[in-house]
Write a protein that holds these residues in place. Structure first.
Motif, PDB file in Angstrom:
ATOM      1  N   THR A 182     -33.994 -13.705   9.116  1.00  0.00           N
ATOM      2  CA  THR A 182     -34.983 -14.277  10.052  1.00  0.00           C
ATOM      3  C   THR A 182     -34.829 -13.981  11.598  1.00  0.00           C
ATOM      4  OG1 THR A 182     -34.534 -15.992   8.422  1.00  0.00           O
ATOM      5  CG2 THR A 182     -34.911 -16.521  10.074  1.00  0.00           C
ATOM      6  N   PRO A 183     -35.829 -14.259  12.695  1.00  0.00           N
ATOM      7  CA  PRO A 183     -35.681 -14.258  13.741  1.00  0.00           C
ATOM      8  C   PRO A 183     -34.865 -15.791  14.122  1.00  0.00           C
ATOM      9  CG  PRO A 183     -37.389 -13.530  13.350  1.00  0.00           C
ATOM     10  CD  PRO A 183     -37.267 -13.987  11.918  1.00  0.00           C
ATOM     11  N   ARG A 184     -34.302 -15.097  14.988  1.00  0.00           N
ATOM     12  CA  ARG A 184     -33.230 -16.025  15.569  1.00  0.00           C
ATOM     13  C   ARG A 184     -34.185 -16.964  16.902  1.00  0.00           C
ATOM     14  NH1 ARG A 184     -26.842 -15.749  17.512  1.00  0.00           N
ATOM     15  NH2 ARG A 184     -26.405 -18.359  17.200  1.00  0.00           N
ATOM     16  N   LEU A 185     -34.030 -18.241  16.932  1.00  0.00           N
ATOM     17  CA  LEU A 185     -34.482 -19.132  18.115  1.00  0.00           C
ATOM     18  C   LEU A 185     -33.246 -19.314  19.961  1.00  0.00           C
ATOM     19  CD1 LEU A 185     -36.188 -21.968  16.460  1.00  0.00           C
ATOM     20  CD2 LEU A 185     -36.769 -20.155  16.719  1.00  0.00           C
ATOM     21  N   LYS A 186     -34.286 -18.581  20.703  1.00  0.00           N
ATOM     22  CA  LYS A 186     -33.690 -19.137  21.767  1.00  0.00           C
ATOM     23  C   LYS A 186     -34.784 -19.385  23.242  1.00  0.00           C
ATOM     24  CE  LYS A 186     -34.075 -14.711  25.145  1.00  0.00           C
ATOM     25  NZ  LYS A 186     -33.440 -14.375  25.465  1.00  0.00           N
ATOM     26  N   ILE A 187     -34.097 -20.127  24.424  1.00  0.00           N
ATOM     27  CA  ILE A 187     -34.978 -21.080  24.892  1.00  0.00           C
ATOM     28  C   ILE A 187     -35.299 -20.105  26.159  1.00  0.00           C
ATOM     29  CG2 ILE A 187     -34.782 -22.723  26.891  1.00  0.00           C
ATOM     30  CD1 ILE A 187     -35.335 -23.551  23.623  1.00  0.00           C
ATOM     31  N   ASN A 188     -36.260 -19.852  26.489  1.00  0.00           N
ATOM     32  CA  ASN A 188     -37.181 -18.971  27.675  1.00  0.00           C
ATOM     33  C   ASN A 188     -36.225 -19.094  28.663  1.00  0.00           C
ATOM     34  OD1 ASN A 188     -38.726 -17.911  29.490  1.00  0.00           O
ATOM     35  ND2 ASN A 188     -39.548 -17.322  28.054  1.00  0.00           N
ATOM     36  N   SER A 189     -35.840 -18.434  29.566  1.00  0.00           N
ATOM     37  CA  SER A 189     -34.612 -19.059  30.567  1.00  0.00           C
ATOM     38  C   SER A 189     -36.037 -19.383  32.215  1.00  0.00           C
ATOM     39  CB  SER A 189     -33.862 -17.365  31.362  1.00  0.00           C
ATOM     40  OG  SER A 189     -34.977 -16.310  31.317  1.00  0.00           O
ATOM     41  N   PHE A 190     -37.219 -18.398  31.694  1.00  0.00           N
ATOM     42  CA  PHE A 190     -37.624 -19.171  33.023  1.00  0.00           C
ATOM     43  C   PHE A 190     -37.902 -20.601  33.073  1.00  0.00           C
ATOM     44  CE2 PHE A 190     -42.403 -19.959  34.320  1.00  0.00           C
ATOM     45  CZ  PHE A 190     -42.195 -19.466  34.964  1.00  0.00           C
ATOM     46  N   TYR A 191     -38.621 -21.681  31.573  1.00  0.00           N
ATOM     47  CA  TYR A 191     -38.782 -22.148  31.632  1.00  0.00           C
ATOM     48  C   TYR A 191     -37.416 -23.084  31.562  1.00  0.00           C
ATOM     49  CZ  TYR A 191     -43.441 -21.073  29.496  1.00  0.00           C
ATOM     50  OH  TYR A 191     -44.704 -20.164  29.882  1.00  0.00           O
ATOM     51  N   GLU A 192     -36.856 -22.835  31.332  1.00  0.00           N
ATOM     52  CA  GLU A 192     -35.343 -23.210  31.685  1.00  0.00           C
ATOM     53  C   GLU A 192     -34.751 -22.928  33.614  1.00  0.00           C
ATOM     54  OE1 GLU A 192     -31.700 -25.407  30.761  1.00  0.00           O
ATOM     55  OE2 GLU A 192     -33.221 -24.576  29.868  1.00  0.00           O
ATOM     56  N   LYS A 193     -35.312 -22.967  33.201  1.00  0.00           N
ATOM     57  CA  LYS A 193     -35.304 -23.287  35.096  1.00  0.00           C
ATOM     58  C   LYS A 193     -35.724 -23.886  35.989  1.00  0.00           C
ATOM     59  CE  LYS A 193     -33.280 -17.591  35.870  1.00  0.00           C
ATOM     60  NZ  LYS A 193     -33.330 -17.359  36.756  1.00  0.00           N
ATOM     61  N   MET A 194     -37.171 -23.711  35.711  1.00  0.00           N
ATOM     62  CA  MET A 194     -38.589 -24.858  35.815  1.00  0.00           C
ATOM     63  C   MET A 194     -37.888 -26.597  35.359  1.00  0.00           C
ATOM     64  SD  MET A 194     -42.332 -23.174  35.093  1.00  0.00           S
ATOM     65  CE  MET A 194     -42.811 -25.020  35.408  1.00  0.00           C
ATOM     66  N   LEU A 195     -37.041 -26.681  34.536  1.00  0.00           N
ATOM     67  CA  LEU A 195     -37.085 -28.099  34.332  1.00  0.00           C
ATOM     68  C   LEU A 195     -35.704 -28.105  34.691  1.00  0.00           C
ATOM     69  CD1 LEU A 195     -37.445 -29.580  31.911  1.00  0.00           C
ATOM     70  CD2 LEU A 195     -35.792 -29.030  30.847  1.00  0.00           C
ATOM     71  N   SER A 196     -35.023 -27.281  35.663  1.00  0.00           N
ATOM     72  CA  SER A 196     -34.070 -27.693  36.182  1.00  0.00           C
ATOM     73  C   SER A 196     -34.367 -28.140  38.106  1.00  0.00           C
ATOM     74  CB  SER A 196     -32.302 -26.905  36.277  1.00  0.00           C
ATOM     75  OG  SER A 196     -33.057 -25.513  36.178  1.00  0.00           O
ATOM     76  N   GLN A 197     -35.662 -27.169  37.828  1.00  0.00           N
ATOM     77  CA  GLN A 197     -36.103 -27.416  39.795  1.00  0.00           C
ATOM     78  C   GLN A 197     -36.190 -28.810  40.490  1.00  0.00           C
ATOM     79  OE1 GLN A 197     -38.730 -23.737  40.149  1.00  0.00           O
ATOM     80  NE2 GLN A 197     -37.272 -22.875  39.814  1.00  0.00           N
TER      81      GLN A 197
END
Length: 457
Positions: free
Chosen positions: A274-289
């Motif tokens: 089963t593939p494992r989920l992770k958060i895309n770092s690009f959208y993570e940075k957009m949320l903090s900007q």
């Protein structure tokens, strides 16, 4: 009695089927392969989700209290958007080494047509038309008259081309009936003597029903000879084109594994496929900007919540599957220790009460799920069997009775096979209370023919 209208406050409890709850229920009933497809669909719809390579098999104890879960850690490290991958993690996938399908039947026959010399352009056109009108079993779907009307060719010329095609590989291809397909194979093997040709051409249904005496009287031979012919016909291929049909292969990936450690059985949840989920770092940075637009932040926040809920649903599926399997192993320990004859009667209700879940949850958790055990791979539904009474007041599972019936039939005298009544009497002598009708029902479920059709001359 006074009746009137009014406003009243009232507190009630009710279950609301939210989209998140529906998603959790859906994920629970997915098999391992279906879950992989579902996660890929979610990753395509949700840009926040990235799929990592499958992780190693995770182990856990059902009886231990569930710790407080850090969902950020499950989804992935939100600061870096990456996982720490173990150095010992294997990327080997046995499905990568499964051979791809060969040519289609049309391509296989067309390639052989290129080696035929002396065909005119019209004959080659007829051959390609006939090849294109073969079904997936290799039988010709059109009549020669219809082919003649379509192509403007003489019937005799079409018959000549068909005769050539019927000697292509696989043997028996381009036949117009089952009888013709079998006769072509007998001709190829040089076993087409007069009597077996007569049997195949005129008495194939009686041969399938094992009416050997009737066939022997009509053909003029002994039942033993007819039986020998039947054994030969069963070695032939009634679907010569099936080997070239491209049917999607469904591989079984066990959702859980049961391994014996010492005298105990340990349940392992199979997360390796089963593939494992992770958060895309690009959208993570957009949320903090700070400069990001409010609408973009709102969109990312919604997608992030959806990813978090998906991770919770996956974890809940894993824990539920592990608890249910652990309960099954505890109730069926004799089966794992001693074999199928010691499989106990068990219902979904008993497992539901044992793990304190609803019966419908047990049904979803075991639907289309497989478990790998020291005794082989089984569907989880396999362990839920009905009960039959024994003479000492105890009960035995229907599956163990089926295996016992199969064993008795395998040991019988082929010249005098055991009837359903005799099988029932033998089981009753062993202490199993069973009727002739139940024996017949179990025998038919195992696709074992009746005693009349099992008889050997």
């Amino acid at each position: 009695m006074n009746m009137g209208l009014g406003l009243f406050q009232e507190q009630t409890l009710k279950l609301v089927m939210t989209p998140e709850l529906r998603q959790a229920i859906t994920i629970l009933q997915y098999s391992a392969i279906d879950l992989i497809s579902y996660l890929q669909e979610q990753a395509n719809e949700n840009p926040v989700i990235d799929l990592e390579a499958p992780r190693e098999i995770a182990t856990a104890k059902a009886e231990k209290p569930t710790p407080e879960i850090d969902w950020k850690e499950i989804v992935g490290n939100r600061a870096s958007g990456e996982y720490t991958v173990s150095k010992n993690e294997s990327t080997y996938n046995p499905l990568d080494y499964v051979q791809q399908g060969a040519d289609t039947l049309y391509e296989h026959l067309e390639s052989q047509l290129g080696y035929v010399k002396g065909f005119s352009p019209l004959q080659r056109k007829i051959a390609l038309f006939l090849i294109g009108n073969l079904d997936e079993k290799g039988y010709l779907e059109v009549t020669l008259e219809e082919a003649g009307e379509k192509l403007g060719a003489e019937l005799l010329e079409i018959e000549d081309v068909l005769s050539v095609l019927q000697h292509f590989d696989p043997v028996g291809v381009a036949a117009r009936s089952l009888e013709e397909c079998l006769l072509l194979q007998l001709e190829h093997l040089a076993l087409d003597d007069e009597k077996i040709v007569q049997v195949v051409r005129f008495h194939l249904q009686d041969l399938a029903d094992k009416r050997y005496q009737r066939i022997a009287d009509k053909v003029g031979c002994t039942p033993q000879d007819v039986q020998t012919m039947a054994d030969l016909v069963r070695t032939l291929n009634p679907r010569p084109g099936a080997a070239y049909s491209r049917v999607e292969t469904r591989y079984v990936i066990p959702d859980v594994a049961v391994e014996k450690v010492g005298n105990e059985y340990v349940v392992l949840v199979n997360d390796i496929a089963t593939p494992r989920l992770k958060i895309n770092s690009f959208y993570e940075k957009m949320l903090s900007q700070q400069k990001s637009q409010e609408e973009a932040k709102q969109f990312i926040h919604e997608k992030l919540n959806a990813a978090m809920w998906l991770a919770k649903s996956l974890e809940q599926r894993r824990l539920t599957l592990m608890r249910v399997t652990q309960a099954i192993v505890e109730m069926q320990k004799d089966f794992f220790d001693r074999g199928v004859h010691y499989l106990k009667p068990m219902t979904q209700k008993e497992i539901a009460e044992r793990v304190n879940l609803h019966e419908s949850t047990i049904s979803r958790a075991t639907s289309n799920k497989y478990v790998q055990t020291p005794r082989g791979i089984f569907e989880l539904k396999y362990f839920f069997t009905s009960a039959l009474s024994t003479s000492n007041g105890e009960s035995t599972s229907s599956e163990s009775v089926k295996r016992r019936i199969k064993a008795l039939i395998e040991q019988e005298d082929r010249k005098a096979p055991l009837s359903d009544q005799k099988l029932g009497e033998m089981l009753q002598s062993e202490g199993i209370e069973i009727s002739r009708r139940t024996v017949a029902k179990y025998r038919e479920e195992m696709m074992i023919p009746s005693s009349a059709k099992r008889k050997r001359f």
